[in-house]
Design an enzyme around this catalytic site. Sequence first.
Site, PDB file in Angstrom:
ATOM      1  N   LYS A 209       0.842  -1.201   0.000  1.00 43.00           N
ATOM      2  CA  LYS A 209       0.000   0.000   0.000  1.00 43.00           C
ATOM      3  C   LYS A 209       0.879   1.254   0.000  1.00 43.00           C
ATOM      4  CE  LYS A 209      -3.494   2.303   2.790  1.00 43.00           C
ATOM      5  NZ  LYS A 209      -4.380   2.232   3.948  1.00 43.00           N
ATOM      6  N   GLU A 215      10.518  -4.619   4.478  1.00 43.14           N
ATOM      7  CA  GLU A 215      10.604  -6.026   4.072  1.00 43.14           C
ATOM      8  C   GLU A 215      10.311  -6.167   2.572  1.00 43.14           C
ATOM      9  OE1 GLU A 215       8.927  -4.908   6.698  1.00 43.14           O
ATOM     10  OE2 GLU A 215       8.977  -6.328   8.370  1.00 43.14           O
ATOM     11  N   GLY A 270      -4.822  -1.860   5.235  1.00 40.01           N
ATOM     12  CA  GLY A 270      -4.010  -2.988   4.772  1.00 40.01           C
ATOM     13  C   GLY A 270      -4.685  -4.335   5.018  1.00 40.01           C
ATOM     14  N   ARG A 271      -5.195  -4.520   6.234  1.00 38.54           N
ATOM     15  CA  ARG A 271      -5.779  -5.832   6.578  1.00 38.54           C
ATOM     16  C   ARG A 271      -7.166  -6.031   5.984  1.00 38.54           C
ATOM     17  NH1 ARG A 271      -4.809  -2.445  10.578  1.00 38.54           N
ATOM     18  NH2 ARG A 271      -6.422  -1.660  11.970  1.00 38.54           N
ATOM     19  N   GLU A 356      -4.685  -6.785  14.843  1.00 36.79           N
ATOM     20  CA  GLU A 356      -4.199  -5.453  14.469  1.00 36.79           C
ATOM     21  C   GLU A 356      -5.345  -4.437  14.609  1.00 36.79           C
ATOM     22  OE1 GLU A 356      -0.707  -4.842  11.575  1.00 36.79           O
ATOM     23  OE2 GLU A 356      -2.418  -4.193  10.389  1.00 36.79           O
ATOM     24  N   HIS A 387      -4.932 -33.656  17.866  1.00 36.28           N
ATOM     25  CA  HIS A 387      -3.831 -34.499  18.358  1.00 36.28           C
ATOM     26  C   HIS A 387      -2.688 -33.654  18.899  1.00 36.28           C
ATOM     27  CE1 HIS A 387      -5.700 -38.153  16.832  1.00 36.28           C
ATOM     28  NE2 HIS A 387      -6.199 -37.332  15.923  1.00 36.28           N
ATOM     29  N   LYS A 510       9.491  -0.998  14.179  1.00 44.29           N
ATOM     30  CA  LYS A 510      10.068  -0.688  12.859  1.00 44.29           C
ATOM     31  C   LYS A 510      11.167   0.367  12.991  1.00 44.29           C
ATOM     32  CE  LYS A 510       5.756  -0.981  10.127  1.00 44.29           C
ATOM     33  NZ  LYS A 510       4.826  -0.199   9.318  1.00 44.29           N
TER      34      LYS A 510
HETATM   35  O1  F6P Z   1       2.257  -4.170   9.880  1.00 47.77           O
HETATM   36  C1  F6P Z   1       1.793  -2.906   9.620  1.00 47.77           C
HETATM   37  C2  F6P Z   1       1.269  -2.751   8.238  1.00 47.77           C
HETATM   38  O2  F6P Z   1       1.097  -1.385   8.006  1.00 47.77           O
HETATM   39  C3  F6P Z   1      -0.025  -3.496   7.977  1.00 47.77           C
HETATM   40  O3  F6P Z   1      -1.146  -2.846   8.425  1.00 47.77           O
HETATM   41  C4  F6P Z   1       0.027  -3.651   6.513  1.00 47.77           C
HETATM   42  O4  F6P Z   1      -0.881  -4.612   6.067  1.00 47.77           O
HETATM   43  C5  F6P Z   1       1.468  -4.045   6.322  1.00 47.77           C
HETATM   44  O5  F6P Z   1       2.173  -3.259   7.259  1.00 47.77           O
HETATM   45  C6  F6P Z   1       2.023  -3.863   4.939  1.00 47.77           C
HETATM   46  O6  F6P Z   1       2.001  -2.531   4.541  1.00 47.77           O
HETATM   47  P1  F6P Z   1       2.189  -2.127   3.027  1.00 47.77           P
HETATM   48  O7  F6P Z   1       1.080  -2.719   2.227  1.00 47.77           O
HETATM   49  O8  F6P Z   1       2.160  -0.620   3.008  1.00 47.77           O
HETATM   50  O9  F6P Z   1       3.524  -2.654   2.556  1.00 47.77           O
END
Ligand code: F6P
Length: 546
Positions: A209, A215, A270-271, A356, A387, A510
Amino acid sequence: MSDSVRLDQTDQWQALRRHYEETRDQQLRELFAADPERGSRYALEAGDLYVDYSRNRVTDETLRLLRELAAARGVTELRDAMFAGEKINFTENRAVLHVALRAPRTATIEVDGENVVPAVHEVLDRMAQFADQVRSGEWTGFTGRPIRNVVNIGIGGSDLGPKMAYEALRTYSDRSRVFRFVSNVDGADLHEALRDLDPAETLFIVASKTFTTVETITNATSARQWLVSGLGDEAAVAKHFVAVSTNADQVAKFGIDTANMFGFWDWVGGRYSFDSAIGLSLVVALGPERFREMLDGFHQMDEHFRTAPPERNLPMLLGLLGVWYDDFYGAQTYAVLPYSHYLSRFTDYLQQLDMESNGKSVDRQGRPVEWETGPIVWGTPGTNGQHAYYQLLHQGTKLVPADLIGFANPIAELGDLAGQHDLLMANLFAQGQALAFGKTAEEVAAEGVPAEQVPHRTFRGNRPTNTILATELTPSVLGQLIALYEHKVFVQGAIWGINSFDQWGVELGKVLAKKLEPRLSGAEDTGDLDGSTASLVRRYRELRGR
Ligand code: F6P
């Protein structure tokens, strides 16, 4: 707003507290004995979902009091504000409109006076066109070969949704292609995803987003190096990288042509985003028609949530039951147990959605909450968990409310293996039965068990579950299920008076990681760090020979 009075000071909360004290010891066995119709009376249907909630420690009175609490907390008003595009995510000054992502073409949903539905469908149409090009072989790689492998790079909401839904619906997917999902900044994730792939046939979808998530950008940069070194030409990037983002500037900066970017909007959290362009990998896997069916399933549940009266409103019901256990019984966790191998990633997905959203400890006025908010969500597909940890669910000291999810029909592709389905479902029904009704000491003794062993073999029961039964795991049913949980989480956040739509809690880690990284290489001093971190960093350097 109706939450200006603190939740625990409302009359409705106090009434529930008294009711809890009066009923806390009631037994499901007694409730069923007193009402032979309970199993069918405490069941609700919406779309393709049938929910049996009879195995909850509630009576008509409990449910009435819970609905009164919801009314006092303005849950339906907040719901209507969400559907109307009001900026209910007030800490980020944003509307919360994932429901617009699955609205039909003819709908009108406005943000700041502008109907957002045409833009949603314009992107959906572009996604469909792109997916068709890849699926037909018209979109080729740099060397002219068709795309055989699709790798989604994203994390959190830009990964968990498409990955979960791909697993859930893989029998509907194009089996001739490979779909992989890379999220972890641990290089092992990308390594394993790429080690047997041919760059000439591999397409990367970089989903972020913000397009600043460390990452994702790190993995995307490494993937680009892998591609360029494999194909020997920077120009190859244009045919092998597309982006999904709200941030065109950063996409261009990364080197992806914005003509190959699929957008969405800041009013999609995002979620809550996997039915936006974040689902592009899924559209390629399933084809546009199946993706559309999934969106229709979401929309069906949205409409149910928007229009059904509280007493027949599934997300409302599940949300209220969750509040009952979370706040009155003190349940810390909540298990989601799908009896479907295809839902192996479902609970991972729900963890972000729920934790979240509702992992908050100040209310909308910024005051610390004096009540429990979001539960810890966990679980794995049945029957595997039986199990492993079900022992604790049956005989442990903790109360773990659970949702058992199953499907009446196995998916068609199983062929002869569909014969195992009754056994799978018998396990689901049996677990709910055992958890609710247990086995008394008398029943155990009557089987001739030696007296000293009776306590060990007794099941207290009285452990609550909902059973969610659907016809079959189709794209539409998956959409209905996800929307059910989205709105359940919404209901709970509204009752607790928290903002379910921001996630400031992920920021601190972060920022600290960014500051620490140069210390790990030894480039910067550790003197200003706290004692524990400084000594861990020193030890790490030693172990790395730095
Ligand atoms: O972990 C925090 C967060 O902002 C989430 O809400 C989101 O889904 C994720 O990081 C990834 O963010 P982006 O889509 O901006 O890379």
